[in-house]
Design a protein around this motif. Sequence first.
Motif, short mmCIF file in Angstrom:
data_model
loop_
_atom_site.label_atom_id
_atom_site.label_comp_id
_atom_site.label_asym_id
_atom_site.label_seq_id
_atom_site.Cartn_x
_atom_site.Cartn_y
_atom_site.Cartn_z
N LEU A 13 -3.12 1.98 4.94
CA LEU A 13 -2.56 3.18 4.32
C LEU A 13 -1.56 3.82 5.26
N GLU A 14 -0.56 4.48 4.69
CA GLU A 14 0.45 5.16 5.50
C GLU A 14 0.03 6.61 5.74
N ARG A 15 0.35 7.12 6.91
CA ARG A 15 -0.01 8.51 7.23
C ARG A 15 0.81 9.49 6.40
N MET A 16 2.12 9.26 6.28
CA MET A 16 2.99 10.18 5.57
C MET A 16 3.22 9.71 4.14
N GLY A 17 3.64 10.64 3.30
CA GLY A 17 3.82 10.34 1.89
C GLY A 17 5.21 9.82 1.57
N PRO A 18 5.64 9.97 0.31
CA PRO A 18 6.95 9.47 -0.14
C PRO A 18 8.07 10.05 0.71
N GLY A 19 9.19 9.35 0.69
CA GLY A 19 10.34 9.83 1.46
C GLY A 19 11.04 8.67 2.14
N ARG A 20 10.46 7.48 2.02
CA ARG A 20 11.08 6.32 2.65
C ARG A 20 12.28 5.85 1.82
N MET B 168 0.83 -1.19 0.00
CA MET B 168 0.00 0.00 0.00
C MET B 168 0.88 1.25 0.00
N ALA B 169 0.26 2.40 -0.15
CA ALA B 169 0.97 3.67 -0.20
C ALA B 169 0.34 4.64 0.77
N ALA B 170 0.76 5.90 0.65
CA ALA B 170 0.27 6.92 1.56
C ALA B 170 -1.20 7.23 1.31
N GLN B 171 -1.87 7.64 2.34
CA GLN B 171 -3.27 8.03 2.23
C GLN B 171 -3.39 9.31 1.41
N PHE B 172 -4.56 9.48 0.78
CA PHE B 172 -4.84 10.74 0.08
C PHE B 172 -6.28 11.12 0.36
N GLY B 173 -6.44 12.23 1.05
CA GLY B 173 -7.76 12.77 1.31
C GLY B 173 -7.69 14.28 1.15
N PHE C 170 -6.57 17.27 10.57
CA PHE C 170 -7.59 16.60 9.75
C PHE C 170 -7.01 15.31 9.16
N GLN C 171 -5.80 15.37 8.65
CA GLN C 171 -5.16 14.18 8.09
C GLN C 171 -4.90 13.13 9.17
N ASP C 172 -4.58 13.60 10.38
CA ASP C 172 -4.40 12.66 11.50
C ASP C 172 -5.70 11.91 11.78
N ARG C 173 -6.81 12.65 11.79
CA ARG C 173 -8.11 12.02 12.04
C ARG C 173 -8.46 11.05 10.92
N TYR C 174 -8.16 11.45 9.71
CA TYR C 174 -8.43 10.57 8.54
C TYR C 174 -7.62 9.27 8.66
N TYR C 175 -6.39 9.40 9.11
CA TYR C 175 -5.56 8.20 9.28
C TYR C 175 -6.14 7.28 10.35
N GLN C 176 -6.54 7.87 11.48
CA GLN C 176 -7.07 7.07 12.58
C GLN C 176 -8.39 6.38 12.19
N GLU C 177 -9.25 7.09 11.45
CA GLU C 177 -10.57 6.57 11.13
C GLU C 177 -10.58 5.69 9.87
N VAL C 178 -9.67 5.99 8.93
CA VAL C 178 -9.70 5.30 7.64
C VAL C 178 -8.37 4.60 7.32
N GLY C 179 -7.30 5.36 7.33
CA GLY C 179 -6.02 4.82 6.89
C GLY C 179 -5.53 3.62 7.68
N LEU C 180 -5.64 3.71 8.99
CA LEU C 180 -5.08 2.68 9.87
C LEU C 180 -5.66 1.31 9.59
N GLN C 181 -6.96 1.23 9.35
CA GLN C 181 -7.58 -0.08 9.13
C GLN C 181 -7.70 -0.45 7.65
N ASN C 182 -7.08 0.38 6.80
CA ASN C 182 -7.05 0.06 5.37
C ASN C 182 -5.61 0.00 4.83
#
Length: 332
Positions: free
Chosen positions: A222-229, A1-6, A208-220
């Motif tokens: 998805l990563e909270r942060m974007g490219p850079g790894r 998977m990749a970073a979340q986008f909302g 807002f992105q933190d909340r999106y990660y907790q509610e959506v990204g975490l259980q799907n």
Amino acid sequence: MAAQFGHIQTYGRKVSRNHTGKSQAWTVGDIAKEASRDPEHSKHVENPQEPIHIQGFRVSELEQRMNDFLEENRIPVEVKGKTQMRKARADSHTLMTGVYSWPEYSGYFNGELEPDPEFNSQERLDNFIKDAVAFHEKEFGAVHSVELHLDEEYPHIHVYTMHEKAKEIHPGEVAQAARYQEALDEGMTTKEAGKEGRKAYKEAMSQFQDRYYQEVGLQNSLERMGPGRDRVSRKEFKQNKAERVKRSDKVREDRGAIDDLEKRRDSLQEEVKELESEYEGALERVKKAVSAHNDVKQKADTQEKRLQEQQKKLDKNQAALDAFGPKLEALS
């Protein structure tokens, strides 16, 4: 998977004469046409396809639905010292949009590629859509329309919420306006206050992105942060991806179990309320019965006392008669 986008954005039916920035030049009508894949508004899509309807009304109906909504939800406006209920101005923002993307190739879901059940099954996409729509509703209120696009690189949904004052439900806009005014009240110049407002906007959107990660990204997964790894081999990437999917599945399972327990708790609480209500009802009936019994007993006791008094009078009268009898005989 990749970073979340909302991504969220508000729009009006007409572009304000004071608008700044390219993105602000779009209107509700433009948004509807782009999502519906009108040729003039979807030139960025190589092979435009009609969106898949998920929920609410079709986005092609958005402009008419918006007009109807604003007619039914007029707002108070001061006109020459008097308050009048008027339809929101055409250039005021009355549409909150959310775009939420699922980072697996659309080809897995439109038949171009063979899906891998472990990573990109239809079930996983459906779960993501359900979670994203629920998140949007929790953040912004009623969801009026949801459409899914599979004609770009990644599947993504467009979620639409109509609101008389859409900027007042945008977390970044709210934070920016509040901080700007606060900074002015503190004695800052408009330039300094503007800078403070922009900082508040960024912070609010990060939250807002933190909340999106907790509610959506975490259980799907998805990563909270974007490219850079760090760059890794394909094998390592797949292993990492599998681990994230496994963790996200566990999160979804745990949250499902928690939801079930909470539903059971709520059900038990309702049962307790019903039993308490039944108990109170029964207790009230018993009290009424006891009260009625006491009333009857009191009346019976009163009647018995009255009879006893009458009996005493009879006995007294009888005694007087008995005493009077010999006297009559003596006289006779």
